[in-house]
Every structure is written in structure tokens, then in C-alpha cells.
Design a protein around this motif. Structure first.
Motif, PDB file in Angstrom:
ATOM      1  N   ARG A   1      37.082  35.333  80.038  1.00 18.26           N
ATOM      2  CA  ARG A   1      37.201  35.581  81.474  1.00 18.26           C
ATOM      3  C   ARG A   1      38.236  36.667  81.745  1.00 18.26           C
ATOM      4  O   ARG A   1      39.095  36.945  80.913  1.00 18.26           O
ATOM      5  CB  ARG A   1      37.573  34.289  82.193  1.00 18.26           C
ATOM      6  N   SER A   2      38.149  37.267  82.925  1.00 17.58           N
ATOM      7  CA  SER A   2      39.069  38.363  83.271  1.00 17.58           C
ATOM      8  C   SER A   2      40.518  37.885  83.257  1.00 17.58           C
ATOM      9  O   SER A   2      41.420  38.628  82.859  1.00 17.58           O
ATOM     10  CB  SER A   2      38.716  38.939  84.643  1.00 17.58           C
ATOM     11  N   SER A   3      40.762  36.647  83.674  1.00 19.67           N
ATOM     12  CA  SER A   3      42.135  36.127  83.674  1.00 19.67           C
ATOM     13  C   SER A   3      42.666  35.999  82.247  1.00 19.67           C
ATOM     14  O   SER A   3      43.842  36.281  81.980  1.00 19.67           O
ATOM     15  CB  SER A   3      42.180  34.761  84.365  1.00 19.67           C
ATOM     16  N   SER A   4      41.785  35.614  81.317  1.00 14.18           N
ATOM     17  CA  SER A   4      42.197  35.494  79.923  1.00 14.18           C
ATOM     18  C   SER A   4      42.494  36.864  79.331  1.00 14.18           C
ATOM     19  O   SER A   4      43.475  37.050  78.599  1.00 14.18           O
ATOM     20  CB  SER A   4      41.097  34.811  79.103  1.00 14.18           C
ATOM     21  N   ARG A   5      41.645  37.834  79.652  1.00 13.40           N
ATOM     22  CA  ARG A   5      41.863  39.182  79.148  1.00 13.40           C
ATOM     23  C   ARG A   5      43.154  39.773  79.714  1.00 13.40           C
ATOM     24  O   ARG A   5      43.861  40.507  79.015  1.00 13.40           O
ATOM     25  CB  ARG A   5      40.670  40.076  79.490  1.00 13.40           C
ATOM     26  N   PHE A   6      43.452  39.435  80.956  1.00 13.04           N
ATOM     27  CA  PHE A   6      44.689  39.917  81.578  1.00 13.04           C
ATOM     28  C   PHE A   6      45.905  39.382  80.824  1.00 13.04           C
ATOM     29  O   PHE A   6      46.867  40.124  80.582  1.00 13.04           O
ATOM     30  CB  PHE A   6      44.746  39.477  83.039  1.00 13.04           C
TER      31      PHE A   6
ATOM     32  N   GLU B   1      46.196  41.238  77.516  1.00 20.23           N
ATOM     33  CA  GLU B   1      46.670  42.608  77.752  1.00 20.23           C
ATOM     34  C   GLU B   1      48.171  42.619  78.024  1.00 20.23           C
ATOM     35  O   GLU B   1      48.903  43.479  77.523  1.00 20.23           O
ATOM     36  CB  GLU B   1      45.923  43.220  78.940  1.00 20.23           C
TER      37      GLU B   1
END
Length: 250
Positions: A48-53, A56
Motif C-alpha cells: 500500500r502507499s502508506s507502507s511504501r511511504f 521511503e
């Protein structure tokens, strides 16, 4: 040559892996990098985008930590604090700081390979000299941007890498060098093995140049952005190519 066309290219090669450059080029950057039989892998793949954030942020914090201290001195708590995430979130994805380093190296190598591919696809009409110059410029530029990080992780890279991974990465880069040489190799000559050997030599030679700059201390970055240093590296590569293969189409 007008270099603006290639100015944004981010390419690179081998460094330590004794030096991080060598390490990279020799091929040790997998999503799973390991010491002997112990693989270093992400605990959980960010989907998910939150996990990728979160991942990063951790990778960016890892770079910032290494601007001020050695890899040996940095801790997972320091990385998590600087990333603005809880230590629990850190361990949700990374087992330790070596896992962060493994992912950082993997991404670095993957981007270099992608840049090399773009150069091969986009610049088929340019001369061999221009293409070699573009590769060297891109490689030097990427290492110069992260020179301090390379200084700090130089010895750690060996600890998390295996010979198999290094060899695999080296083959990937050498194969791209071979594709480049094949574009300029006169037709009708059966020289595939010589092309392959020359490609591998080019890869090792460029990595050696980067290693010399990185091991040069504070002046290393000046070397990597110096037109004179770059020109010497390009000239050396071209001498190697022409010495092994003779005159090529330019």
C-alpha cells in the motif's frame, strides 16, 4: 560533445563491494542479499502507499544518518527516529540496519541498470565515443551525489553480499556493455566471445575508476565531477575497446 542530452542520466557500476562500487558492480543487489547462507530480506513487502511511504522515509533517514556517522555506529533506533516512524514500524519491514542497506543497494543497482537500458534504446544513432562518455558521466554523477554514504558503507557491503549475487549483477552490467559494443561492431566478424570478454573488462575498469575516486577521501567527489577525470576514464575505456576489437563503427 554536447552533454546536456545526457545530463539527467543516473548510471553506475561496481565499487566496493570492497568498496561499494565494486560491490554493486560485481552484483550483490537483490531484494534478498545475504551473508553466506543467511539471507537478508524484507520482513514484509510494502504494497500500500502508506507502507511504501514508511519504507521511503526509512531509506532517506538511512542516508542522512550516514552523512554524520559510520554504518557501524548507526542504530535502528536512530534511523527510525530520523524517519519519523516508530521502532515497531521499522521492524515491521526491516529486520536490522543490514536489511536497510541491502534494499538501498538493490535500488541503486536497479536504477543504474534501467539508465543503461534507456541509453541503449535512445541513443542508437550516436557514436560509440559519445555513448561511452554518457555512461561514464552518468555513473560518476550518481556516485558523486552519494559519496559520503559510499564512504560509510564500504566495508559493510562485503558483509551482506555473496559471490553469487555479485557475479549475477556483474553479468547484468557486462551484458549491457556487450549490447552497446555489438551496435558498433563491424558485421561479418565472428567475435562474440571477444565482445563478451571486452564488455566484462569495461565493466570492471569503470568500477575501478569509481573505486579510486571513492577511496580518495574528501577529494573523491571532486574527481567524479571533474571533466579531466571523466575524460581519462573515457579514453581508457575506448583504448580497451579498440585494443581488443580493432576499429569499430563510430
Amino acid at each position: 560533445m554536447n552533454h546536456t542530452r545526457h545530463g539527467s542520466m543516473s548510471t553506475t557500476a561496481r565499487m566496493p563491494h570492497s568498496w561499494p562500487t565494486a560491490a554493486m558492480a560485481r552484483g550483490r543487489h537483490d531484494a534478498g542479499v545475504g551473508t553466506c547462507s543467511n539471507k537478508v530480506r524484507l520482513r514484509r513487502r510494502p504494497v500500500r502507499s502508506s507502507s511504501r511511504f514508511v519504507c521511503e522515509a526509512i531509506l532517506e533517514a538511512f542516508e542522512k544518518v550516514l552523512d554524520t556517522q559510520s554504518f557501524e555506529a548507526c542504530t535502528t533506533n536512530h534511523i527510525a527516529d530520523l524517519a519519523g516512524v516508530g521502532i515497531g514500524s521499522f521492524y515491521e519491514y526491516f529486520s536490522n540496519k543490514e536489511t536497510v542497506l541491502a534494499l538501498w543497494l538493490h535500488r541503486h543497482s536497479s536504477r543504474l541498470l534501467a539508465d543503461f537500458d534507456l541509453l541503449l534504446e535512445a541513443d542508437s544513432g550516436t557514436t560509440l565515443e559519445e555513448r561511452v562518455d554518457a555512461i561514464v558521466a552518468g555513473v560518476f554523477e550518481r556516485y558523486a551525489r552519494k559519496l559520503q554514504v559510499w564512504h560509510q558503507i564500504a566495508h559493510a557491503v562485503y558483509a551482506i553480499s555473496t559471490d553469487e549475487q555479485c557475479a549475477r549483477c556483474a553479468r547484468e552490467f557486462a551484458w549491457r556493455w556487450q549490447r552497446l559494443l555489438e551496435c558498433h561492431c563491424p558485421p561479418g566478424r565472428e567475435r562474440q566471445q571477444r565482445l563478451a570478454d571486452t564488455a566484462a573488462t569495461c565493466h570492471e575498469q569503470l568500477l575501478a575508476d569509481i573505486e579510486r575516486a571513492i577511496t580518495g577521501g574528501v577529494w573523491g567527489v571532486a574527481d567524479l565531477v571533474s571533466p579531466q577525470f571523466r575524460a581519462r576514464s573515457v579514453d581508457s575505456l575506448l583504448r580497451t575497446i579498440h585494443g581488443a576489437l580493432g576499429p569499430l563503427r563510430t
